[in-house]
Design a protein around this motif. Structure first.
Motif, mmCIF file in Angstrom:
data_model
loop_
_atom_site.group_PDB
_atom_site.id
_atom_site.type_symbol
_atom_site.label_atom_id
_atom_site.label_comp_id
_atom_site.label_asym_id
_atom_site.label_seq_id
_atom_site.Cartn_x
_atom_site.Cartn_y
_atom_site.Cartn_z
ATOM 1 N N VAL A 132 -16.284 3.506 -8.386
ATOM 2 C CA VAL A 132 -16.301 2.883 -7.150
ATOM 3 C C VAL A 132 -15.046 3.051 -5.633
ATOM 4 N N LEU A 133 -13.716 3.625 -7.215
ATOM 5 C CA LEU A 133 -12.347 3.626 -6.580
ATOM 6 C C LEU A 133 -12.432 5.479 -6.243
ATOM 7 N N GLY A 134 -12.162 4.574 -4.655
ATOM 8 C CA GLY A 134 -11.878 6.401 -3.963
ATOM 9 C C GLY A 134 -13.164 7.041 -2.982
ATOM 10 N N GLU A 135 -14.193 6.658 -3.489
ATOM 11 C CA GLU A 135 -15.565 6.588 -3.265
ATOM 12 C C GLU A 135 -16.111 6.822 -2.052
ATOM 13 N N PRO A 136 -16.041 7.782 -0.937
ATOM 14 C CA PRO A 136 -17.451 7.671 -0.156
ATOM 15 C C PRO A 136 -18.602 7.330 0.015
ATOM 16 N N PHE A 137 -19.554 6.381 0.641
ATOM 17 C CA PHE A 137 -20.644 6.230 0.587
ATOM 18 C C PHE A 137 -21.160 6.103 1.866
ATOM 19 N N ALA A 138 -22.143 6.583 1.474
ATOM 20 C CA ALA A 138 -23.473 7.269 3.112
ATOM 21 C C ALA A 138 -24.032 5.551 3.206
ATOM 22 N N GLY A 139 -24.141 4.699 4.435
ATOM 23 C CA GLY A 139 -24.866 4.079 4.955
ATOM 24 C C GLY A 139 -23.699 2.963 4.992
ATOM 25 N N PHE A 140 -22.105 2.720 4.698
ATOM 26 C CA PHE A 140 -21.930 1.126 4.957
ATOM 27 C C PHE A 140 -20.310 1.767 4.260
ATOM 28 N N GLU A 141 -19.079 1.294 4.899
ATOM 29 C CA GLU A 141 -17.756 1.538 5.222
ATOM 30 C C GLU A 141 -17.558 1.150 3.409
ATOM 31 N N ASN A 142 -17.000 1.815 2.459
ATOM 32 C CA ASN A 142 -16.215 1.346 1.173
ATOM 33 C C ASN A 142 -14.963 0.800 1.549
ATOM 34 N N ALA A 143 -14.824 -0.030 1.169
ATOM 35 C CA ALA A 143 -13.271 -0.637 1.285
ATOM 36 C C ALA A 143 -12.054 0.338 0.136
ATOM 37 N N TYR A 144 -12.600 0.992 -0.728
ATOM 38 C CA TYR A 144 -12.120 1.632 -1.663
ATOM 39 C C TYR A 144 -12.133 2.856 -1.499
ATOM 40 N N ASP A 145 -12.573 2.964 0.306
ATOM 41 C CA ASP A 145 -12.902 4.517 0.882
ATOM 42 C C ASP A 145 -11.563 5.433 0.476
ATOM 43 N N PRO A 146 -11.368 6.581 0.215
ATOM 44 C CA PRO A 146 -9.507 7.366 0.372
ATOM 45 C C PRO A 146 -9.097 7.054 1.309
ATOM 46 N N ARG A 147 -9.615 6.826 3.125
ATOM 47 C CA ARG A 147 -9.019 6.081 3.918
ATOM 48 C C ARG A 147 -8.339 5.377 3.751
ATOM 49 N N TYR A 148 -8.714 4.766 2.852
ATOM 50 C CA TYR A 148 -7.834 2.958 3.022
ATOM 51 C C TYR A 148 -7.265 2.698 1.706
ATOM 52 N N PHE A 149 -7.613 3.311 0.910
ATOM 53 C CA PHE A 149 -6.658 3.454 -0.322
ATOM 54 C C PHE A 149 -6.094 4.435 -0.905
ATOM 55 N N THR A 150 -5.911 6.014 -1.072
ATOM 56 C CA THR A 150 -5.695 6.507 -1.672
ATOM 57 C C THR A 150 -4.353 7.400 -0.320
ATOM 58 N N GLU A 151 -5.439 7.773 1.179
ATOM 59 C CA GLU A 151 -5.066 8.162 1.745
ATOM 60 C C GLU A 151 -3.603 7.459 2.590
ATOM 61 N N VAL A 152 -3.273 6.257 1.914
ATOM 62 C CA VAL A 152 -2.670 5.444 2.668
ATOM 63 C C VAL A 152 -1.446 4.435 1.881
ATOM 64 N N GLY A 153 -0.939 3.620 2.237
ATOM 65 C CA GLY A 153 -0.379 2.729 1.320
ATOM 66 C C GLY A 153 -2.156 2.025 0.975
ATOM 67 N N TYR A 154 -1.466 0.862 -0.262
ATOM 68 C CA TYR A 154 -2.139 -0.290 -0.905
ATOM 69 C C TYR A 154 -1.903 -1.230 -1.734
ATOM 70 N N CYS A 155 -1.885 -2.847 -1.226
ATOM 71 C CA CYS A 155 -0.806 -3.164 -1.614
ATOM 72 C C CYS A 155 -1.825 -4.572 -2.284
ATOM 73 N N SER A 156 -2.157 -5.196 -2.711
ATOM 74 C CA SER A 156 -2.948 -6.100 -3.476
ATOM 75 C C SER A 156 -1.822 -7.639 -4.415
ATOM 76 N N ASP A 157 -2.443 -8.614 -4.519
ATOM 77 C CA ASP A 157 -2.233 -9.771 -5.028
ATOM 78 C C ASP A 157 -2.100 -9.913 -6.064
ATOM 79 N N SER A 158 -3.733 -9.055 -6.504
ATOM 80 C CA SER A 158 -4.188 -9.686 -7.508
ATOM 81 C C SER A 158 -3.935 -10.144 -8.876
ATOM 82 N N SER A 159 -4.205 -11.232 -9.568
ATOM 83 C CA SER A 159 -3.412 -11.986 -11.115
ATOM 84 C C SER A 159 -2.610 -12.243 -10.346
ATOM 85 N N GLN A 160 -2.102 -12.972 -9.038
ATOM 86 C CA GLN A 160 -1.097 -13.390 -8.730
ATOM 87 C C GLN A 160 0.215 -12.495 -9.235
ATOM 88 N N LYS A 161 0.122 -11.202 -8.916
ATOM 89 C CA LYS A 161 1.077 -10.689 -9.390
ATOM 90 C C LYS A 161 2.775 -10.417 -8.690
#
Length: 234
Positions: free
Chosen positions: A150-179
């Protein structure tokens, strides 16, 4: 305050979360929904894995700062129930504060491997329809513990939060696992535009380890089950 967001590790308290947002606003960033990002814009997303109630506390903080964000909620979880009165009301207040509500879809609930596209689309559509009966869902889908497909993959019918426009073509920062306990949120400096992912259940009024958070969730769930069973006692 700007040093907090850039150079310091965080203790995962709600006060530090508020200071993190304040520092971003002070540096001139603005917050927007899932649409193509311009320089100086942030898409703020929350994956609500553990606690709609803590999500509401974050939503109130953001509202005071005139910040909009997207809260992605699970339908397939044993941890919370969006039909429960308190959790449904929390969801409705989040929306009333001006935030978007979206689906947090757990592929692992249905499949171990990538499913056929038609089956995948059917399951996502079905969950979106259920959520839309509870609240006006935004058309965005984030994925719980996202598999590679699902990473970096656009899907028909909905906006994927991991679409390249929001994931690989811009910066991405997450607090996952309290890192952010081990490293600052932006170790290499803040990107010009980026998606910021924050998990509300990892934060609280006081600092807690992940083990303490899990123990608290387990205790709360056991208490709920205990109350339900006690009510069945003739």
């Amino acid at each position: 305050m700007p040093e907090l967001a850039g150079g310091q590790r965080l203790s995962y308290t709600l006060r530090e979360y508020e200071e993190l947002l304040e520092s971003l606003v002070a540096e001139g960033y603005s917050f927007t929904d899932f649409s193509p990002l311009a320089d100086g814009e942030i898409t703020l997303r929350h994956d609500v894995d553990l606690s709609p109630e803590t999500a509401l506390e974050m939503a109130r903080i953001e509202s005071r700062l005139d910040i909009e964000s997207t809260y992605c909620v699970l339908l397939t979880t044993p941890v919370y129930n969006l039909l429960a009165v308190a959790e449904h009301e929390a969801l409705r207040e989040i929306e009333a504060l001006g935030h978007d509500v979206a689906l947090h879809f757990n592929t692992h609930h249905y499949w171990d491997e990538r499913p056929p596209s038609a089956e995948f689309e059917r399951r996502v559509r079905a969950e979106r329809e259920v959520l839309d009966r509870l609240i006006e869902e935004s058309g965005v889908v984030s994925f719980h513990r996202p598999p590679e497909w699902v990473l970096g993959e656009p899907f028909a019918g909905f906006e994927n939060a991991y679409d390249p426009r929001y994931f690989t073509e811009v910066g991405y920062c997450s607090d996952s696992s309290q890192k952010w306990r081990r490293e600052p949120p932006f170790p290499d400096g803040r990107p010009d535009r980026f998606q910021l992912l924050v998990h509300p259940g990892l934060w609280g009024a006081t600092e807690r380890t992940f083990g303490e958070i899990v123990a608290g969730v387990e205790a709360e769930r056991a208490e709920r089950v205990g109350r339900y069973l006690a009510a069945l006692d003739p």
